[in-house]
Motif scaffolding. Structure first.
Motif, PDB file in Angstrom:
ATOM      1  N   VAL A 121      22.697 -12.348  -5.974  1.00  0.00           N
ATOM      2  CA  VAL A 121      21.700 -12.298  -7.048  1.00  0.00           C
ATOM      3  C   VAL A 121      21.701 -10.926  -7.717  1.00  0.00           C
ATOM      4  N   ASN A 122      21.809  -9.877  -6.912  1.00  0.00           N
ATOM      5  CA  ASN A 122      21.819  -8.521  -7.469  1.00  0.00           C
ATOM      6  C   ASN A 122      23.030  -8.276  -8.361  1.00  0.00           C
ATOM      7  N   GLU A 123      24.121  -8.965  -8.092  1.00  0.00           N
ATOM      8  CA  GLU A 123      25.352  -8.766  -8.864  1.00  0.00           C
ATOM      9  C   GLU A 123      25.413  -9.701 -10.080  1.00  0.00           C
ATOM     10  N   SER A 124      24.393 -10.550 -10.242  1.00  0.00           N
ATOM     11  CA  SER A 124      24.350 -11.506 -11.350  1.00  0.00           C
ATOM     12  C   SER A 124      23.524 -10.943 -12.503  1.00  0.00           C
ATOM     13  N   ASP A 125      24.119 -10.847 -13.677  1.00  0.00           N
ATOM     14  CA  ASP A 125      23.371 -10.391 -14.854  1.00  0.00           C
ATOM     15  C   ASP A 125      22.442 -11.485 -15.371  1.00  0.00           C
ATOM     16  N   LEU A 126      22.810 -12.721 -15.118  1.00  0.00           N
ATOM     17  CA  LEU A 126      22.023 -13.877 -15.548  1.00  0.00           C
ATOM     18  C   LEU A 126      22.179 -14.974 -14.514  1.00  0.00           C
ATOM     19  N   HIS A 159      11.958 -15.102  -9.693  1.00  0.00           N
ATOM     20  CA  HIS A 159      10.801 -14.540 -10.391  1.00  0.00           C
ATOM     21  C   HIS A 159      10.344 -13.252  -9.708  1.00  0.00           C
ATOM     22  N   LYS A 160      10.268 -13.276  -8.396  1.00  0.00           N
ATOM     23  CA  LYS A 160       9.839 -12.097  -7.643  1.00  0.00           C
ATOM     24  C   LYS A 160      10.779 -10.920  -7.883  1.00  0.00           C
ATOM     25  N   GLN A 161      12.068 -11.214  -8.039  1.00  0.00           N
ATOM     26  CA  GLN A 161      13.073 -10.170  -8.270  1.00  0.00           C
ATOM     27  C   GLN A 161      13.179  -9.786  -9.744  1.00  0.00           C
ATOM     28  N   ASN A 162      12.389 -10.457 -10.593  1.00  0.00           N
ATOM     29  CA  ASN A 162      12.461 -10.260 -12.039  1.00  0.00           C
ATOM     30  C   ASN A 162      13.893 -10.439 -12.544  1.00  0.00           C
ATOM     31  N   GLN A 163      14.558 -11.448 -11.997  1.00  0.00           N
ATOM     32  CA  GLN A 163      15.937 -11.749 -12.354  1.00  0.00           C
ATOM     33  C   GLN A 163      15.986 -12.567 -13.643  1.00  0.00           C
ATOM     34  N   LYS A 217       5.407 -21.950 -15.705  1.00  0.00           N
ATOM     35  CA  LYS A 217       4.656 -21.337 -16.811  1.00  0.00           C
ATOM     36  C   LYS A 217       4.371 -19.854 -16.616  1.00  0.00           C
ATOM     37  N   ASP A 218       4.226 -19.395 -15.388  1.00  0.00           N
ATOM     38  CA  ASP A 218       3.918 -17.987 -15.145  1.00  0.00           C
ATOM     39  C   ASP A 218       5.146 -17.156 -14.780  1.00  0.00           C
ATOM     40  N   MET A 219       6.321 -17.764 -14.878  1.00  0.00           N
ATOM     41  CA  MET A 219       7.560 -17.059 -14.531  1.00  0.00           C
ATOM     42  C   MET A 219       8.109 -16.373 -15.778  1.00  0.00           C
ATOM     43  N   ASP A 220       7.695 -15.117 -15.985  1.00  0.00           N
ATOM     44  CA  ASP A 220       8.071 -14.428 -17.218  1.00  0.00           C
ATOM     45  C   ASP A 220       9.512 -13.923 -17.212  1.00  0.00           C
TER      46      ASP A 220
END
Length: 249
Positions: free
Chosen positions: A124-129, A161-165, A192-195
């Motif tokens: 996940v950390n290595e993924s830009d999207l 969402h928690k990682q703001n990915q 809905k709350d996952m910005d």
């Protein structure tokens, strides 16, 4: 082949993808998936022991020849499938190599993550999207549609969402399975709350993979199901937009 090189199993590659992330993308379809989606258009990619074995350097040798076309507009590489998280360590190494070539990385996944070990964290950390398929929020329908519960995918969405990915949600609109108002509302309520979610992509169901099922001697249970109508797509788009999302199809 060097013994310390991580290998992966891949199904196929596509050199000029335009819908699987930003810009133009080189897509690697990894082999193996634990879901059994009724509408799967790559059923030949499900077998975890199938495909061909490759190393990251072998992949990159081909990819760098397209680098001039991939780099503009944020283009790069996408790991799709099959299911990329099943080969997390290999895909992470692939993404690291792509980053060294100044190419962006995109993880296309169904979110079937059962153990949040270091391999998944690194991926996940290595993924830009991340493009995450949320196939159906009603768990009973999800089980019939894919063969498994949706709890893993929902947990993965919450982790992103928690990682703001940076995330795009993909939602396949299958008549009789995911095209009803309630299913759309459940998806909207959950996200809905996952910005961190930039948009929801509705993907209209199609029959293009049906012939592969027949070739493999498998029963295609969606025989005769027509693609969703334009009115259906507009109705679902309106519902999802009501939860504050950008929705495209």
């Amino acid at each position: 082949m060097s013994a310390d090189l991580i290998t992966g199993r891949i199904h196929s590659v596509e050199s000029f993808g335009t819908v699987d992330g930003d810009g133009i993308r080189f897509i690697v379809f990894v082999q193996g998936c634990l879901m059994q989606c009724l509408y799967c258009h790559n059923p030949d990619a499900l077998d975890i022991k199938g495909g061909r074995i490759v190393t990251v350097p072998e992949l990159m040798q081909e990819i760098v020849t397209y680098k001039a076309f991939l780099k503009p507009n944020g283009g790069g590489v996408t790991a799709s499938g099959g299911e990329a998280v099943l080969q997390a360590k290999f895909v992470t190494d692939f993404f690291k190599a792509a980053h060294k070539e100044e190419l962006t990385t995109c993880l296309d996944t169904n979110g079937y993550v059962r153990d949040y070990n270091q391999d998944i964290i690194d991926l996940v950390n290595e993924s830009d999207l991340v493009m995450l398929d949320l196939k159906q929020m009603n768990d009973e329908i999800h089980k019939k549609l894919t063969g498994i519960s949706n709890q893993h995918a929902k947990r993965f969405a919450e982790y992103l969402h928690k990682q703001n990915q940076r995330t795009w949600i993909r939602y396949v609109v299958v008549p009789g399975w995911t095209d009803d108002d309630e299913s759309a509302h459940l998806l909207g309520q959950f996200t809905k709350d996952m910005d961190n979610i930039e948009r929801i992509e509705m993907l209209p169901f199609h029959q293009m993979g049906a012939h592969k099922w027949k070739t493999l001697g498998k029963v295609y249970k969606l025989e005769g199901v027509e693609p969703p109508s334009a009115d259906t797509l507009k109705r679902l788009q309106s519902i999802l937009q009501g939860y504050g999302h950008k929705v495209i199809y």
